[in-house]
Design an enzyme around this catalytic site. Sequence first.
Site, PDB file in Angstrom:
ATOM      1  CE  LYS A  22       0.574  -9.585   8.338  1.00 44.05           C
ATOM      2  NZ  LYS A  22       1.856 -10.050   9.050  1.00 44.05           N
ATOM      3  CG  ASN A  23       5.592  -8.927   9.258  1.00 45.97           C
ATOM      4  OD1 ASN A  23       3.915  -8.689   9.168  1.00 45.97           O
ATOM      5  ND2 ASN A  23       6.477  -9.558   9.735  1.00 45.97           N
ATOM      6  CB  CYS A 117      -1.627 -16.591  12.287  1.00 43.75           C
ATOM      7  SG  CYS A 117      -1.373 -16.084  10.861  1.00 43.75           S
ATOM      8  NE  ARG A 122       1.169 -14.832  17.810  1.00 47.12           N
ATOM      9  CZ  ARG A 122       1.168 -14.143  16.648  1.00 47.12           C
ATOM     10  NH1 ARG A 122      -0.211 -14.693  15.961  1.00 47.12           N
ATOM     11  NH2 ARG A 122       1.962 -13.997  16.058  1.00 47.12           N
ATOM     12  CG  ASP A 307       6.444 -15.424   9.357  1.00 42.83           C
ATOM     13  OD1 ASP A 307       5.976 -15.273  10.436  1.00 42.83           O
ATOM     14  OD2 ASP A 307       6.690 -14.015   9.294  1.00 42.83           O
ATOM     15  NE  ARG A 399      -3.351 -11.383   9.162  1.00 40.22           N
ATOM     16  CZ  ARG A 399      -3.153 -12.758   9.625  1.00 40.22           C
ATOM     17  NH1 ARG A 399      -2.910 -14.358   9.525  1.00 40.22           N
ATOM     18  NH2 ARG A 399      -2.588 -11.847  10.408  1.00 40.22           N
TER      19      ARG A 399
HETATM   20  C1  UD1 Z   1       6.303 -13.261  15.303  1.00 39.57           C
HETATM   21  C2  UD1 Z   1       8.001 -13.658  14.932  1.00 39.57           C
HETATM   22  C3  UD1 Z   1       7.473 -12.400  13.209  1.00 39.57           C
HETATM   23  C4  UD1 Z   1       7.046 -13.139  12.694  1.00 39.57           C
HETATM   24  C5  UD1 Z   1       5.265 -12.698  12.992  1.00 39.57           C
HETATM   25  C6  UD1 Z   1       4.221 -13.293  12.497  1.00 39.57           C
HETATM   26  C7  UD1 Z   1      10.189 -13.946  15.748  1.00 39.57           C
HETATM   27  C8  UD1 Z   1      11.075 -13.628  17.460  1.00 39.57           C
HETATM   28  N1  UD1 Z   1       9.047 -13.097  16.481  1.00 39.57           N
HETATM   29  O1  UD1 Z   1       6.321 -11.870  15.558  1.00 39.57           O
HETATM   30  O2  UD1 Z   1       8.930 -12.965  13.221  1.00 39.57           O
HETATM   31  O3  UD1 Z   1       6.584 -12.676  12.044  1.00 39.57           O
HETATM   32  O4  UD1 Z   1       5.544 -13.591  14.375  1.00 39.57           O
HETATM   33  O5  UD1 Z   1       4.486 -14.735  12.342  1.00 39.57           O
HETATM   34  O6  UD1 Z   1      10.317 -14.900  15.135  1.00 39.57           O
HETATM   35  N2  UD1 Z   1       5.885 -13.634  23.745  1.00 39.57           N
HETATM   36  C9  UD1 Z   1       5.593 -13.929  25.075  1.00 39.57           C
HETATM   37  N3  UD1 Z   1       5.448 -12.768  26.090  1.00 39.57           N
HETATM   38  C10 UD1 Z   1       5.456 -11.575  25.023  1.00 39.57           C
HETATM   39  C11 UD1 Z   1       5.581 -11.484  23.509  1.00 39.57           C
HETATM   40  C12 UD1 Z   1       6.400 -12.601  23.048  1.00 39.57           C
HETATM   41  O7  UD1 Z   1       5.734 -14.599  25.455  1.00 39.57           O
HETATM   42  O8  UD1 Z   1       4.809 -10.877  25.572  1.00 39.57           O
HETATM   43  C13 UD1 Z   1       6.958 -14.777  22.914  1.00 39.57           C
HETATM   44  C14 UD1 Z   1       5.610 -15.631  22.330  1.00 39.57           C
HETATM   45  O9  UD1 Z   1       4.519 -16.040  22.096  1.00 39.57           O
HETATM   46  C15 UD1 Z   1       6.457 -16.171  20.180  1.00 39.57           C
HETATM   47  C16 UD1 Z   1       7.723 -15.036  20.728  1.00 39.57           C
HETATM   48  O10 UD1 Z   1       7.562 -14.673  22.332  1.00 39.57           O
HETATM   49  O11 UD1 Z   1       6.455 -17.618  21.435  1.00 39.57           O
HETATM   50  C17 UD1 Z   1       7.939 -14.794  19.831  1.00 39.57           C
HETATM   51  O12 UD1 Z   1       6.517 -13.345  20.558  1.00 39.57           O
HETATM   52  P1  UD1 Z   1       7.202 -12.514  18.668  1.00 39.57           P
HETATM   53  O13 UD1 Z   1       7.896 -11.807  18.543  1.00 39.57           O
HETATM   54  O14 UD1 Z   1       6.428 -10.926  20.004  1.00 39.57           O
HETATM   55  O15 UD1 Z   1       5.954 -12.560  18.171  1.00 39.57           O
HETATM   56  P2  UD1 Z   1       5.062 -11.241  16.793  1.00 39.57           P
HETATM   57  O16 UD1 Z   1       5.743  -9.847  16.594  1.00 39.57           O
HETATM   58  O17 UD1 Z   1       3.755 -11.800  16.886  1.00 39.57           O
END
Ligand code: UD1
Length: 419
Positions: A22-23, A117, A122, A307, A399
């Site tokens: 998925k990712n 989710c 986020r 995850d 999803r």
């Molecule tokens: C994250 C997970 C990914 C997982 C996905 C769904 C990590 C590093 N990332 O990816 O493995 O598959 O969730 O569960 O493990 N953040 C900020 N500002 C930003 C972007 C991110 O503060 O602009 C913070 C987020 O709030 C969070 C962390 O960084 O605490 C990780 O975010 P990010 O890796 O961007 O999230 P996803 O891409 O959703």
Amino acid sequence: MSRFIVHGGNKINGEIKLQGAKNSILPILSAAVLTDGETVLRNCPELSDVYAAGRILTHLGCKIKKENNNSLVVVNNGISENTIPDRLMREMRSSIIFLGPVISRCGECSLSFPGGCQLGPRPLDIHLNSLRKMGVSISEEHGNIRCSAPAGIKGAKIILPFPSVGATENILLAAVLAEGETELRNPAREPEIIDLIQYLRLCGAKIDISEDSTLNIKGVSKLSGCEYSVIPDRIAAVTYMAAAAATGGALKITDTAGIDTELFSVYFEQMGCSVYTGNDSIYIKSGKRLKAIKSLKTMPYPGFPTDMQAIMMALLSIAEGTSVFEENIFESRYKHVDALNKMGADIKVYGKIAVVEGVKKLYGTEVEATDLRGGAAMIIASLAAEGTTVISNINHIDRGYENIEYLLSSVGADIKRKS
Ligand code: UD1
């Protein structure tokens, strides 16, 4: 609203084929905005998030069609829209990865904050600040984001304060057709990011990865569609291994080639399972009561993945001894704990720490899938539980898992979908 009805206690035994990641497929589908002509994607999982990405691509002007054997064909003869409406943005978190490609292709992009989710705040500051460095003007108002880059995207030197997966994808996708070179330090290093890079390279992108993981992206003037097969889904693999481990069963998972299984097999071995990895398969066998793991701290790749946290917690709730989790990626990723406790688990949460005292048994009851991986944890717990569990809100599970009830039933589980 559909639900899963699970009669627990059956051992998982047999063989299943693993879905594509998925990712990987979601950022690769958004990358198709950048590529002229036809892209054929193999090993695409059938997931509601993939359909949501398809709806965004269609809205932007691409044609997308499903073929046999989990293939998708995307035809991009030009992007006709630079706005993504709120209803499409809210369908999934990964809708935000269309920002980089659309701004790159159209010079303008308007969209709203994405859905997905609820795991705590986020924010998008890392995405947006990085794009600003690349010459994009951005205004945010009432949950809407308006971006413009009339003079085009410019390569830049960017150091991420945290290796955000989504921000790395957006920057990469904005940089491949940019003017000049982008140096991206401290990027996310997940295998799905490497998969996106491999796809982009096949389309003609110039991306180098240095020894310290810095990405050097030389902008090119054009990318062309190609044929590409998406890597297998490591988190789905972990989920099915957990199903076998929770029920004292034995499972062979095929079509796993390319997954670094060592990274997660180690946890199952610590719990007392035997794991054998072949070139294109993983075999797990579990017989005795599982053993606790003292400490599990979620970290960016190659650390213990966030995850996997809920899935491992469901398993360790029935292990012998005390396991301590530390969730370091998201502020609010313990929503599955109440449901596990309702089933008889003994889990206490102290901020980002969760202490799991293993119990001998879980008991079926009515629970909710609180998010995608929290929903997977409910399935694992219900397979091990005595009695019947009714899991609601299973749209979260759809999803990320292709045909999960069909796969689990084929290896002995008693799980049915009821609308
Ligand atoms: C994250 C997970 C990914 C997982 C996905 C769904 C990590 C590093 N990332 O990816 O493995 O598959 O969730 O569960 O493990 N953040 C900020 N500002 C930003 C972007 C991110 O503060 O602009 C913070 C987020 O709030 C969070 C962390 O960084 O605490 C990780 O975010 P990010 O890796 O961007 O999230 P996803 O891409 O959703």
